[in-house]
Every structure is written in structure tokens, then in C-alpha cells.
Design an enzyme around this catalytic site. Structure first.
Site, short mmCIF file in Angstrom:
data_model
loop_
_atom_site.label_atom_id
_atom_site.label_comp_id
_atom_site.label_asym_id
_atom_site.label_seq_id
_atom_site.Cartn_x
_atom_site.Cartn_y
_atom_site.Cartn_z
N LYS A 126 41.37 -58.61 18.57
CA LYS A 126 40.12 -59.71 18.97
C LYS A 126 39.67 -60.25 17.78
CE LYS A 126 38.82 -56.43 22.54
NZ LYS A 126 37.68 -55.34 23.15
N GLU A 163 45.16 -64.27 11.38
CA GLU A 163 44.55 -63.01 11.12
C GLU A 163 43.26 -62.99 10.84
OE1 GLU A 163 44.37 -60.04 12.32
OE2 GLU A 163 45.83 -58.69 11.45
N ASP A 164 42.43 -61.95 10.92
CA ASP A 164 40.90 -62.10 10.54
C ASP A 164 41.10 -61.68 9.08
OD1 ASP A 164 41.98 -59.54 11.22
OD2 ASP A 164 39.94 -59.13 12.33
N ASP A 199 44.07 -55.92 5.15
CA ASP A 199 43.52 -54.86 4.36
C ASP A 199 44.61 -54.00 3.74
OD1 ASP A 199 41.88 -52.54 3.81
OD2 ASP A 199 41.41 -51.95 5.83
N PHE A 256 33.98 -52.57 4.23
CA PHE A 256 34.04 -52.77 5.56
C PHE A 256 33.18 -53.97 5.81
CE2 PHE A 256 33.13 -52.31 10.32
CZ PHE A 256 34.83 -52.32 10.60
N ARG A 290 30.64 -59.07 16.45
CA ARG A 290 31.71 -60.11 16.49
C ARG A 290 31.09 -61.54 16.43
NH1 ARG A 290 36.76 -57.63 17.16
NH2 ARG A 290 36.79 -55.77 18.46
P1 5GP Z 1 45.33 -53.61 7.88
O1 5GP Z 1 46.64 -53.40 8.77
O2 5GP Z 1 45.73 -54.62 6.98
O3 5GP Z 1 44.78 -52.19 7.29
O4 5GP Z 1 44.27 -53.96 8.91
C1 5GP Z 1 44.12 -55.34 9.72
C2 5GP Z 1 43.19 -54.99 10.64
O5 5GP Z 1 42.56 -53.99 10.57
C3 5GP Z 1 42.35 -56.29 10.82
O6 5GP Z 1 43.32 -57.13 11.58
C4 5GP Z 1 41.10 -55.63 11.26
O7 5GP Z 1 40.94 -55.86 12.87
C5 5GP Z 1 40.96 -54.44 10.79
N1 5GP Z 1 40.11 -54.39 9.52
C6 5GP Z 1 40.23 -54.27 8.14
N2 5GP Z 1 39.23 -54.19 7.54
C7 5GP Z 1 38.42 -54.59 8.22
C8 5GP Z 1 36.92 -54.72 7.82
O8 5GP Z 1 36.51 -54.68 6.53
N3 5GP Z 1 35.89 -54.88 8.94
C9 5GP Z 1 36.48 -54.88 10.23
N4 5GP Z 1 35.69 -54.98 10.89
N5 5GP Z 1 37.95 -54.65 10.66
C10 5GP Z 1 38.74 -54.43 9.51
#
Ligand code: 5GP
Length: 180
Positions: A48, A104-105, A108, A158, A171
């Protein structure tokens, strides 16, 4: 009553709305020139979290765009990545030989980006696959992967807002913020 243990009054703005909106124009220009002119582009909105970013970004794209939506979850209700990816809904049309942009948002650990990139490359065999992320937490990376484009590099904290949630909330904020 709700189960929210954070108060919006404590939220600090990290990236103001105006900066995000300006960045969209910059990103769209880079994306525009990276896909063949006069060809359709399939934009994959990763729900989302990228709902706001994707919706605003496509408004600036001049290609003929088709929007598709997929849902991946890695966090649940935690603020740390669980390393446990779930593909909740991956119903997509045939994308073989198509131009595809994954939106992607935030990147991380990089696990979701790797999962999605591999999935699209192997299963869908697109003509061209590009990946754009609004935010990039480079210092949190667990595997080596970089998006083709990103909006802002941020520290390993975060963040919420502009599609990103905490326990399903925040959101709807037009800016990116964090709880100190
Ligand atoms: P990754 O697989 O790169 O660790 O994480 C990607 C997903 O984790 C993102 O699409 C997002 O949904 C969530 N995510 C990662 N960092 C954050 C953050 O700082 N805040 C929020 N709300 N979601 C995060």
C-alpha cells in the site's frame, strides 16, 4: 478509541510536501527519457505504501501509461523489517516484451526490491524494467541493490506519511515525517 500509541503532534517533518512535489517532476523527467519514445509503459504500483507516490508520479509521465497494482508485505505492524516477504496479491497482465516501471515507496533492507526485480525479470520477461523508489535508506541495506531512480536518501529511521504507515495510520499525510 484506537490502538495507536503515537501522537501526530509529536511528528517531526522530514520532507515537506513542496519538496516531494518538486522531486516528482525531476523523477518523471528522468523516467521519460529512459523508456523508448512512443511506446506504452506499464506502471506497477506496489501497495500500500507507494499509493500516493505512484498516483502523483504518473500525472507527470507523458508516455501512454497503464497502471497495475500489486501488494507485498514485509513489516506487519512492526517498525523493523521482518525479512519475511509476503506476496499478498500478484495478479498482473502479460508483461512480456513490455516496458515496466516498478514504483516503490522506500528501499530499506533491499529485500523487497530484490524480490520484485527477480520476479519481474524471471516471470514476466519485460522488454525494459526500471525501478523507482521515493526514499532510499542506503545505510539499512542487507543486500546489494540500488533502484534506477530515487527521490531522497534518508537516514535509517522509521518514517511515515505520503503513503507510508505506522500500524495502518498516517498514510494520508502529504509530507514525510518521523517520531523522534
Ligand atoms: P525492505 O524490503 O527494503 O526492507 O523494505 C521495503 C518495505 O518496507 C517498504 O516498501 C515499506 O513498506 C517498508 N518500510 C521500510 N522502511 C520503512 C519506514 O521507514 N517506514 C514505513 N512506514 N515503512 C517502511
Amino acid at each position: 478509541m484506537n490502538n495507536l500509541d503515537k501522537d501526530i503532534n509529536d511528528l517531526k517533518i522530514l520532507i515537506p510536501e513542496k519538496d516531494i512535489q518538486n522531486k516528482l517532476i525531476e523523477l518523471a523527467e528522468k523516467i521519460e527519457v529512459s523508456f523508448p519514445k512512443d511506446e506504452d509503459v506499464f506502471v506497477i504500483c506496489v501497495l500500500k505504501g507507494s499509493v500516493m507516490f505512484c498516483a502523483d508520479l504518473v500525472k507527470h509521465l507523458k508516455h501512454n501509461v497503464q497502471m497495475e497494482f500489486i501488494r507485498i508485505s514485509s513489516y506487519g505492524h512492526e517498525t523493523k523489517s521482518s525479512n519475511n516477504l509476503q506476496a499478498i496479491d500478484l495478479t498482473l497482465p502479460n508483461l512480456t516484451d513490455k516496458n515496466v516501471l516498478i514504483v516503490e515507496d522506500i528501499i530499506d533492507t533491499g529485500l523487497t526490491a530484490r524480490f520484485l526485480t527477480d520476479l519481474f525479470k524471471i516471470k514476466h520477461l519485460p522488454k525494459k524494467l526500471l525501478f523507482v523508489s521515493l526514499l532510499n535508506k542506503k545505510s539499512a541495506r542487507q543486500i546489494e541493490i540500488e533502484p534506477d531512480f530515487y527521490g531522497f536518501e534518508i537516514d535509517d529511521k522509521f518514517v511515515v506519511g505520503y503513503g507510508l504507515d505506522y500500524k495502518g495510520y498516517f498514510r494520508n499525510l502529504p509530507y514525510i515525517g518521523y517520531f523522534p
